[in-house]
Design a protein around this motif. Structure first.
Motif, PDB file in Angstrom:
ATOM      1  N   UNK A  32      24.584  65.515  -4.440  1.00  0.00           N
ATOM      2  CA  UNK A  32      23.382  64.913  -3.872  1.00  0.00           C
ATOM      3  C   UNK A  32      23.718  64.448  -2.469  1.00  0.00           C
ATOM      4  N   UNK A  33      22.751  64.090  -1.652  1.00  0.00           N
ATOM      5  CA  UNK A  33      23.029  63.712  -0.262  1.00  0.00           C
ATOM      6  C   UNK A  33      23.971  62.525  -0.115  1.00  0.00           C
ATOM      7  N   UNK A  34      23.948  61.565  -1.049  1.00  0.00           N
ATOM      8  CA  UNK A  34      24.863  60.434  -0.921  1.00  0.00           C
ATOM      9  C   UNK A  34      26.315  60.885  -1.040  1.00  0.00           C
ATOM     10  N   UNK A  35      26.557  61.901  -1.858  1.00  0.00           N
ATOM     11  CA  UNK A  35      27.913  62.444  -1.965  1.00  0.00           C
ATOM     12  C   UNK A  35      28.303  63.174  -0.691  1.00  0.00           C
ATOM     13  N   UNK A  36      27.355  63.884  -0.086  1.00  0.00           N
ATOM     14  CA  UNK A  36      27.627  64.547   1.193  1.00  0.00           C
ATOM     15  C   UNK A  36      28.058  63.511   2.224  1.00  0.00           C
ATOM     16  N   UNK A  37      27.301  62.420   2.337  1.00  0.00           N
ATOM     17  CA  UNK A  37      27.618  61.378   3.315  1.00  0.00           C
ATOM     18  C   UNK A  37      28.993  60.759   3.038  1.00  0.00           C
ATOM     19  N   UNK A  38      29.268  60.493   1.790  1.00  0.00           N
ATOM     20  CA  UNK A  38      30.551  59.900   1.395  1.00  0.00           C
ATOM     21  C   UNK A  38      31.706  60.811   1.799  1.00  0.00           C
ATOM     22  N   UNK A  39      31.557  62.098   1.578  1.00  0.00           N
ATOM     23  CA  UNK A  39      32.632  63.047   1.874  1.00  0.00           C
ATOM     24  C   UNK A  39      32.789  63.269   3.371  1.00  0.00           C
ATOM     25  N   UNK A  40      31.687  63.277   4.093  1.00  0.00           N
ATOM     26  CA  UNK A  40      31.766  63.432   5.546  1.00  0.00           C
ATOM     27  C   UNK A  40      32.534  62.257   6.151  1.00  0.00           C
ATOM     28  N   UNK A  41      32.326  61.052   5.622  1.00  0.00           N
ATOM     29  CA  UNK A  41      33.042  59.874   6.125  1.00  0.00           C
ATOM     30  C   UNK A  41      34.548  60.000   5.939  1.00  0.00           C
ATOM     31  N   UNK A  42      34.971  60.832   4.969  1.00  0.00           N
ATOM     32  CA  UNK A  42      36.388  61.073   4.717  1.00  0.00           C
ATOM     33  C   UNK A  42      36.876  62.349   5.397  1.00  0.00           C
ATOM     34  N   UNK A  43      35.999  62.965   6.208  1.00  0.00           N
ATOM     35  CA  UNK A  43      36.319  64.182   6.968  1.00  0.00           C
ATOM     36  C   UNK A  43      36.694  65.347   6.049  1.00  0.00           C
ATOM     37  N   UNK A  44      35.884  65.566   5.027  1.00  0.00           N
ATOM     38  CA  UNK A  44      36.101  66.717   4.151  1.00  0.00           C
ATOM     39  C   UNK A  44      36.044  68.002   4.987  1.00  0.00           C
ATOM     40  N   UNK A  45      36.988  68.935   4.801  1.00  0.00           N
ATOM     41  CA  UNK A  45      36.994  70.130   5.659  1.00  0.00           C
ATOM     42  C   UNK A  45      35.955  71.188   5.287  1.00  0.00           C
ATOM     43  N   UNK A  46      35.466  71.150   4.051  1.00  0.00           N
ATOM     44  CA  UNK A  46      34.456  72.125   3.625  1.00  0.00           C
ATOM     45  C   UNK A  46      33.792  71.602   2.374  1.00  0.00           C
ATOM     46  N   UNK A  47      32.570  72.060   2.132  1.00  0.00           N
ATOM     47  CA  UNK A  47      31.858  71.717   0.912  1.00  0.00           C
ATOM     48  C   UNK A  47      31.862  72.906  -0.035  1.00  0.00           C
ATOM     49  N   UNK A  48      31.982  72.640  -1.311  1.00  0.00           N
ATOM     50  CA  UNK A  48      31.753  73.659  -2.340  1.00  0.00           C
ATOM     51  C   UNK A  48      30.417  73.331  -3.016  1.00  0.00           C
ATOM     52  N   UNK A  49      29.534  74.277  -3.056  1.00  0.00           N
ATOM     53  CA  UNK A  49      28.261  74.129  -3.757  1.00  0.00           C
ATOM     54  C   UNK A  49      28.407  74.776  -5.129  1.00  0.00           C
ATOM     55  N   UNK A  50      28.193  73.991  -6.170  1.00  0.00           N
ATOM     56  CA  UNK A  50      28.368  74.473  -7.535  1.00  0.00           C
ATOM     57  C   UNK A  50      27.265  75.462  -7.908  1.00  0.00           C
TER      58      UNK A  50
END
Length: 353
Positions: free
Chosen positions: A114-132
Motif C-alpha cells: 500500500x502507499x504507506x509501505x512505499x513511503x516507509x521504504x523510500x525513507x530507507x532508500x530501497x533500491x527497487x520495489x517488487x510488486x507481488x
C-alpha cells in the motif's frame, strides 16, 4: 531495457540476479530474520527481499465467508487477517535488517502492499520495489510506487497478457526508470506441471524487458530450467529449517539448498555462453587428434598408394581424409615410415592401375 538495481545491471547477458525471499519465514523473531540474511549471503544470493504490509492495509477483519481461506491451499480455514498478522514483518525491525544487509554487502528489496509501505521504504532508500503477483491488478499502487523513481520488478502470477501490459504501462507512464517481469505460478507450492516456463522467452519477445522467475515449486528444477530459457532474475523463498514451520515453510529452500541452487544457476548461465562455431580455446589442443591420411605400414619409394598402406587414422597432421580417393594410385616419391603423415610433397605420378 536493462534493469539496474543497487548498481547491478540485470539483463540476459549477465549472470541471473538471485533474490532470497524471506517473506513470513521470520517466525516473529528478529534474530531469526538476521540469521536468514546471513544465510542468503553465505549461499551466494544477490539480494534478500522483505514484505511490508499490515493486516489492516492488506485486508480487513470480516466474518464474511470470502475472508476465510479455502480451495486446497496450505492455509485453508485461516481467516485472512489472522494469516497476515502471523506473516507480517514488524516494520520497526527494518532499519536493523537493512543495516545488516548493507554491512554484508547484499542488496535488500521489499514488496510494498500500500502507499504507506512505499513511503516507509523510500525513507530507507530501497533500491527497487517488487510488486507481488496478487497486486499486479492494483494499478494505483503500481503508479504510486513508480512515481518514486525506483525500478519495479513485477511478478505476473495468474495475470493475463492484457493485465501484464496494463501494469507495465502504468509503471513506465508514472516514472519508473525500468521494469522487469517475473514469470510466476501463484500456487503454494506450485505444481511443476503448471509452471509453463516456455512463457519466459515469449514474455521477452512481447515486451523486450528482463524476465525472470518467482519460483514457488519445491526443488530446483524449475529455477535452473528457467535460466536456460533466458531468465535474468530468480526469486526463491528461504527458511532456516522447514521443520520450524510457518506460513511459507513448506515451499521454501533451506540454506544448503539455496547454496546448491545458486551454484547451479551460475553454472547453467556460464554454459549458455554465446553463439559460436569452431573450436573454443579449451578445444584447440584437441584438433591434433582429428583424423588424417597416414601410412599404416612402411611404404617404399616408388610404391603405389593403396588402401592397404594408407588409411584415415588419428592423429591429424596429414592430408584430410576426403583426399583419400585422390591419392590412391599415386606413387610415393620417398620412403615413408609407418605412422608418418601423407603429404602432397610425398607423392609422385599416378601409377597405372
Amino acid at each position: 531495457m536493462d534493469l539496474v538495481v543497487d548498481g547491478r545491471t540485470i539483463n540476459s547477458t549477465q549472470p541471473p540476479f538471485v533474490i532470497a525471499e524471506l517473506s513470513a519465514n521470520h517466525r516473529g523473531s528478529l534474530a531469526a530474520t538476521l540469521e536468514l540474511i546471513h544465510a542468503a549471503h553465505e549461499a551466494g544470493a544477490d539480494a534478500v527481499k522483505f514484505q511490508h504490509f499490515t493486516p489492516d492495509t492488506i485486508t480487513v477483519r470480516s466474518d464474511h465467508p470470502d475472508f476465510r481461506i479455502s480451495g486446497g491451499t496450505l492455509w485453508d480455514g485461516a481467516q485472512l487477517a489472522d494469516l497476515y498478522a502471523e506473516a507480517m514483518l514488524p516494520w520497526e525491525w527494518t532499519p536493523e535488517l537493512v543495516a545488516e544487509a548493507n554491512k554484508l554487502g547484499i542488496t535488500w528489496l521489499s514488496s510494498p502492499f500500500d502507499p504507506t509501505a512505499v513511503d516507509f521504504l523510500v525513507a530507507l532508500d530501497v533500491p527497487a520495489f517488487k510488486i507481488a503477483s496478487f497486486e499486479i491488478v492494483d494499478l494505483p499502487l503500481i503508479r504510486y510506487a513508480a512515481t518514486q523513481g525506483k525500478p519495479l520488478i513485477i511478478s505476473t502470477g495468474m495475470a493475463t497478457l492484457a493485465e501484464i501490459d496494463a501494469a507495465i504501462g502504468a509503471a513506465l507512464a508514472s516514472g519508473a526508470p525500468a521494469v522487469a517481469l517475473l514469470r510466476c505460478n501463484s500456487g503454494y507450492p506450485a505444481d511443476p506441471r503448471e509452471m509453463d516456463l516456455l512463457t519466459i522467452p515469449a514474455m521477452r519477445g512481447v515486451w523486450d524487458l528482463p524476465v525472470g522467475l518467482s519460483d514457488h515449486t519445491v526443488g530446483a528444477s524449475a529455477a535452473i530450467t528457467s535460466v536456460a530459457l533466458g531468465a535474468s532474475i530468480i526469486e526463491k523463498h528461504l527458511t532456516l529449517r522447514r521443520s520450524d514451520g510457518g506460513p511459507d515453510a513448506a515451499f521454501s529452500s533451506e540454506p544448503d539448498e539455496l547454496r546448491s541452487l545458486v551454484a547451479s544457476i551460475r553454472e547453467v548461465h556460464a554454459a549458455l555462453g554465446t553463439v559460436r562455431f569452431g573450436p573454443s580455446p579449451g578445444e584447440e589442443a584437441s584438433l591434433a587428434f582429428r583424423r588424417s591420411l597416414r601410412a599404416v605400414r612402411p611404404i617404399s619409394s616408388g610404391e603405389m598408394i593403396t588402401a592397404e598402406n594408407v588409411r584415415s587414422v588419428r592423429p591429424a597432421g596429414g592430408l584430410a581424409p576426403d583426399q583419400f580417393e585422390a591419392v590412391v594410385g599415386m606413387s610415393s616419391s620417398r620412403a615413408i615410415n609407418q605412422g608418418e603423415p601423407i603429404m602432397w610433397s610425398d607423392l609422385g605420378r599416378t601409377v597405372n592401375r
